[in-house]
Enzyme design. Structure first.
Site, short mmCIF file in Angstrom:
data_model
loop_
_atom_site.label_atom_id
_atom_site.label_comp_id
_atom_site.label_asym_id
_atom_site.label_seq_id
_atom_site.Cartn_x
_atom_site.Cartn_y
_atom_site.Cartn_z
CG ASP A 269 -5.61 -11.99 2.70
OD1 ASP A 269 -4.72 -12.41 1.94
OD2 ASP A 269 -5.76 -10.78 2.97
CD GLU A 270 -9.64 -9.11 3.04
OE1 GLU A 270 -10.49 -8.51 3.71
OE2 GLU A 270 -8.57 -8.59 2.66
CE1 TYR B 225 -4.64 -8.38 11.56
CE2 TYR B 225 -5.76 -6.97 10.00
CZ TYR B 225 -5.22 -8.19 10.33
OH TYR B 225 -5.26 -9.22 9.42
CG PHE B 226 0.37 -2.68 16.01
CD1 PHE B 226 -0.52 -3.45 16.75
CD2 PHE B 226 1.70 -2.63 16.43
CE1 PHE B 226 -0.11 -4.14 17.88
CE2 PHE B 226 2.12 -3.32 17.56
CZ PHE B 226 1.22 -4.08 18.29
CG ASP B 227 -4.45 -1.58 10.25
OD1 ASP B 227 -4.64 -2.27 11.27
OD2 ASP B 227 -4.96 -1.87 9.16
CD1 TRP C 41 -6.90 -13.45 8.30
CD2 TRP C 41 -7.81 -11.42 8.48
NE1 TRP C 41 -7.73 -13.27 7.22
CE2 TRP C 41 -8.30 -12.02 7.30
CE3 TRP C 41 -8.24 -10.13 8.81
CZ2 TRP C 41 -9.20 -11.38 6.44
CZ3 TRP C 41 -9.13 -9.49 7.95
CH2 TRP C 41 -9.60 -10.12 6.78
CG HIS D 10 -5.52 -9.04 -1.35
ND1 HIS D 10 -5.73 -7.73 -1.00
CD2 HIS D 10 -6.32 -9.77 -0.52
CE1 HIS D 10 -6.61 -7.67 0.00
NE2 HIS D 10 -6.99 -8.89 0.30
NE ARG E 135 -3.41 -2.81 0.89
CZ ARG E 135 -3.58 -4.06 1.29
NH1 ARG E 135 -2.59 -4.73 1.86
NH2 ARG E 135 -4.72 -4.67 1.10
CD GLU F 283 -5.05 -0.82 3.71
OE1 GLU F 283 -4.28 -0.87 4.70
OE2 GLU F 283 -5.70 -1.81 3.31
CG ASP G 141 -2.27 -6.65 -1.06
OD1 ASP G 141 -3.27 -6.51 -1.78
OD2 ASP G 141 -2.31 -7.06 0.10
C1 ACM Z 1 -5.98 -9.52 6.14
O1 ACM Z 1 -6.05 -8.62 6.98
N1 ACM Z 1 -6.66 -9.42 5.00
C2 ACM Z 1 -5.15 -10.68 6.33
#
Ligand code: ACM
Length: 745
Positions: free
Chosen positions: A320-321, A412-414, A387, A265, A159, A464, A188
């Site tokens: 993921d996703e 998740y440190f974001d 996660w 991704h 990102r 992000e 990604d």
């Molecule tokens: C993730 O946060 N999509 C692994």
């Protein structure tokens, strides 16, 4: 003055000076298994010798490289020495365990292997950095070993791209807190960051996009540009740079695990090589075509180059996703499913992951992936990063697979570290340091014999909203210091108050290393808890400022430095406006927090729910709305009841009760899809069936303001009494409503 008195005073003075200038070994973080403090100090001289057996030579080299950063007394006499010793076979010492014995003349570091010696070295360097005078460290003995084998920090460089110099700083800091794994999220959708010789367009096109700013790019048509274009934003690492990072991390006891995302991704891949996607066109798909053999050829070639750079046992393949919609429409994917007798697209993903795992295993590597790799069946030897909460991790452990616990809510440190309006924009969520510290990676629901599969935990830095390396530091520290203790320290040695005390000496370290850390907030947090016997609320203040001087008022006035000093929790009855502020440097009064304490008439009363709360946000279920507890700034604190339908409840006051005021409290945070209701109504009854005299209160909070806001929909009542109160709130929008309390006075 008599000579003997003078000597005595001199000794006291030396002791005082030593106490002021040296930070005790007990301040080491993560807290070691055991620390013994002894009198005296060890001094580093320019000629301090460092000896080590050949098997621990790399630890000596690390120490030399770290020590040479400081100026040392150039004394040739009165010298000191540091000695590394290989523990003998019989000595009981865990895999990364070590012992450091510091005496005035000699530091002895004992370890069973190089990894233990590196961890000891990292500890010794930390001890030195904690001192105001880096030439002297206090004497004592540390015996230590980690609770978990896997202690990770992740960094998303897709990102936003960060330079190699920063990656090294990130690793340096990790080492000081004995993290042993750097999870490098290299690919990604927003950018491919590692040069791949067999697919050069991955970086000449896929590493550069049109906008620096995340939201501008995301809300545009998400285009890429070629390397060299004046407007191209991004970058990539060469294979030589990546190898240099592997060596740099390895020298500090840190393994680098690369993550190469698949099958989802992967939009950036298809801009460079559209033939690998289902449509065959750029800017259409984000998943690899699982029906196309070229996808597997690509994956294997890329992973072959990746494995040549990264010697880690694990290769992370994302997983993921991955949306399954493209596969549903793709003839090649459907053909593959037919041929392989796969019933669902989830099984098709599992087929892809299985093939990749087989390939990795053939190359003596193990597959690591996010918890979606469980869907459609876990591959035989895969390790799972859990996660989406801990559910996936628990399932994998039950199936005898290794697990790294990385739940969003805790690692998740974001996420925001404080009230969003006081912080730079972040992705959402709320993760203060205390919540990180209190995270327990082994779920209590996991049977004892399965607990061994929980290998550790890791911080996630999704980037992000983290455009610069400076901002990575802000989001990472001091939360990573808290997580280091979760990952390393024996559970029974953990204690948040003790941690906070130790942490105070680490701000000096962060300042010395020029780390742009998040500063502890001067805001006061107020907690109110009803005491049913006293019929009052117990009020408790906390602050991120250690041992804060908190001043408060109960009359609505703004506290000044002469206001009442908070010493211990106290009680207030009825409705009271509390204002509390932290005072620093004797006289700086910071902004006050206002809190409306209300020991109200509905506390403890039964509520009948005509519409159900959302299963994901049950808070304290039936008791939530009348438990007297006001929610904090986050809807995940288990005091906010979530609704995705209209809200409709009835409070039973038990007797006909005279009513002067009634209110229902909501929060709005539209970034997370949380809105105010359009209106709230209150109506009254004595039989619980026929409700009359409805009072409607309309919302007046803007539904476009992104700020976190709170509103109590309330009304005064005149000459009203009732046993039953019906409270309804509109949710025509069908987004989330969050409410914490019905307030009846
Ligand atoms: C993730 O946060 N999509 C692994």
């Amino acid at each position: 003055m008599k000579k003997i008195t003078a000597i005595f005073l001199c000794m006291i003075l030396i002791q005082v000076l030593t106490a002021q200038t040296s930070t005790s070994l007990s301040n080491v973080i993560p807290k070691p298994v055991s620390v013994i403090e002894n009198a005296g100090t060890f001094t580093f001289y320019k000629h301090t010798s460092i000896e080590s057996p050949s098997s621990l030579l790399n630890a000596k080299k690390l120490l030399e490289s770290q020590l040479q950063n400081y100026a040392f007394t150039n004394a040739t006499t009165n010298n000191t020495e540091i000695e590394y010793i290989l523990a003998n076979e019989k000595e009981k010492m865990a895999k990364e365990g070590y012992k450091i014995a510091i005496t005035p003349k000699v530091i002895t570091i004992t370890a069973k292997n190089i990894q233990g010696a590196l961890m000891a070295t990292n500890t010794l360097v930390q001890i030195q950095l904690l001192q105001k005078n880096a030439q002297q460290i206090p004497c004592g003995i540390i015996i230590d070993s980690p609770r978990f084998d896997y202690r990770g920090m992740h960094l998303d460089v897709s990102r936003h791209f960060y330079p190699i110099s920063f990656i090294k700083k990130y690793i340096d800091l990790m080492a000081l807190y004995k993290f042993n794994t750097f999870h490098w999220h290299l690919t990604d959708g927003p950018g491919w960051r590692l040069k791949i010789n067999s697919y050069p367009k991955l970086t000449s096109i896929g590493a550069f996009r049109t906008h620096n700013d995340w939201k501008s790019w995301w809300n545009s048509d998400r285009k890429y540009l070629t390397e060299g274009d004046p407007n191209a934003y991004g970058g990539y690492y060469t294979q030589e740079q990546a190898k240099d990072i592997v060596a740099y991390a390895g020298a500090r006891g840190i393994t680098v695990i690369p993550e190469i995302e698949m099958p989802g991704h992967s939009n950036e891949v298809f801009v460079a090589y559209p033939e690998l996607s289902c449509s065959g066109k750029p800017y259409v798909n984000d998943v690899f075509c699982a029906g196309n053999e070229a996808s597997f050829e690509f994956i294997e070639k890329v992973l072959t180059e990746v494995m040549a750079i990264f010697p880690s046992k694990y290769i992370h393949i994302g997983g993921d996703e991955a949306g399954k919609g493209d596969w549903k429409k793709c003839p090649k994917c459907q053909q593959r499913m037919k041929e392989e007798s796969l019933k669902t697209e989830e099984e098709l993903q599992s087929y892809l992951v299985k093939r990749v795992e087989k390939f990795l295993n053939k190359n003596n590597r193990n597959l690591l992936g996010w918890d979606e790799i469980l869907e459609g069946g876990l591959t035989p030897k895969a390790t799972v990063m859990s996660w989406r909460g801990e559910k996936g991790g628990i399932q994998a452990a039950m199936e005898n697979h290794d697990v790294i616990m990385t739940p969003g809510g805790e690692t998740y440190f974001d996420a925001y570290q404080n009230i969003p309006s006081t912080q730079p924009e972040a992705i959402g969520g709320y993760l203060p340091m205390k919540r990180v510290y209190n995270y327990e990676p082994v779920p209590s629901s996991l049977p004892k014999e399965k607990q061994k599969y929980i290998k550790g935990t890791q911080a996630q830095l999704w980037s992000e909203y983290i455009p610069t390396s400076n901002h990575v530091e802000y989001m990472t520290y001091p939360r990573a210091i808290a997580l280091s203790e979760v990952a390393w320290t024996p559970k029974e040695n953990k204690n948040f108050d003790g941690f906070l005390q130790r942490l105070q000496s680490h701000y000096l370290l962060l300042q010395k290393l020029n780390v742009n850390y998040y500063h502890p907030s001067t805001l006061v947090e107020v907690f109110s808890k009803p005491d049913l016997t006293m019929q009052k609320n117990q009020i408790n203040f906390t602050s991120e400022i250690y041992k804060a001087n908190i001043r408060y008022t109960l009359d609505g006035s703004t506290p000044n430095m002469n206001a009442e000093k908070y010493e211990a929790p106290f009680y207030v009855g009825g409705e009271v406006t509390i204002k509390a502020a932290v005072v620093t440097n004797e006289s700086v009064v910071h902004e006050a927090t206002t809190f409306y304490a209300n020991y109200h008439k509905a506390i403890g009363k039964k509520v009948k729910f005509n519409t159900p709360w959302d299963k994901s946000y049950p808070a304290q279920t039936e008791s939530t709305l009348t438990n007297g507890i006001i929610g904090t700034i986050t809807y995940s604190d288990k005091q906010w009841l979530g609704y995705t339908t209209d809200f409709d409840v009835v409070v039973d006051m038990e007797n006909n009760t005279s009513l002067n005021k009634i209110g229902l409290r909501f929060m709005q945070y539209i970034g997370a899809g949380v809105y105010m209701p359009k209106w709230v109504t209150f109506s009254f009854s004595n039989d619980g069936t026929n409700f009359t005299n409805p009072i409607k209160i309309d919302n007046d909070v803007s539904d476009t303001d992104r700020k976190l806001s709170f509103k109590t929909f309330e009304t005064k009542l005149i000459n009203t009494s009732a046993r039953y109160i019906r409270v309804q709130a509109d949710n025509a929008r069908r987004q989330f409503l969050f409410t914490d309390e019905i307030l009846v006075n």
